[in-house]
Design an enzyme around this catalytic site. Sequence first.
Site, PDB file in Angstrom:
ATOM      1  N   ASP A 168      -6.305   1.917  17.176  1.00  0.00           N
ATOM      2  CA  ASP A 168      -7.336   2.472  18.045  1.00  0.00           C
ATOM      3  C   ASP A 168      -7.265   1.715  19.372  1.00  0.00           C
ATOM      4  OD1 ASP A 168      -9.620   3.900  18.898  1.00  0.00           O
ATOM      5  OD2 ASP A 168     -10.925   2.264  18.244  1.00  0.00           O
ATOM      6  N   GLU A 208      -4.648   7.012  18.178  1.00  0.00           N
ATOM      7  CA  GLU A 208      -5.611   8.047  18.549  1.00  0.00           C
ATOM      8  C   GLU A 208      -5.242   8.655  19.900  1.00  0.00           C
ATOM      9  OE1 GLU A 208     -10.384   8.786  19.203  1.00  0.00           O
ATOM     10  OE2 GLU A 208      -9.723   6.929  18.259  1.00  0.00           O
ATOM     11  N   ASP A 233     -13.939  -0.663  15.766  1.00  0.00           N
ATOM     12  CA  ASP A 233     -12.556  -0.401  16.171  1.00  0.00           C
ATOM     13  C   ASP A 233     -11.609  -0.487  14.968  1.00  0.00           C
ATOM     14  OD1 ASP A 233     -13.055  -0.767  19.326  1.00  0.00           O
ATOM     15  OD2 ASP A 233     -14.053  -2.371  18.218  1.00  0.00           O
TER      16      ASP A 233
END
Length: 160
Positions: free
Chosen positions: A7, A67, A141
Amino acid sequence: MRIIGIDPGLRVTGYGVIDATPRGVTLVEGGVVRCSASLPLEKRVETIFEGICEVLAEHRPAIVIVEELYSTYRHPRTALLMAHARGVIYLAAAQANLPLSSYTATEIKRALTGSGHASKAQIQRVVQQRLRLKSPPRPPDVADALALALCHSQRLSLPR
């Protein structure tokens, strides 16, 4: 198959490593690469690059999942800055000769909860449940990175 979800963030980049087998998934490690907000951009991306390179070398995943960027017309600068973090993650994966794939936040939420509009808390609970953890992964996260890896492992088991 060992999968790492990442992430990206310029202050906190979360990562989550899982092993996916026909019997299920298990947590290997989750963590973050932190950068001080006071550092210039070039030092932050250097820190992210070095940290991710270390994690990739230590865990030797089969694939890297990142992502996708999300941008709104109100905050295009945020997307531009986040692209720097994604770029060095892509570079780290390329230098390690690892394939890379990506999913949008909506795809991840839909895959894990059935709804593309799930909250961060819902994602944390699903990750906790699927990995049989005593508490939700923190910081968020790490949960987001593990959700990426879980999403990919789930996609692998779908009929083609």
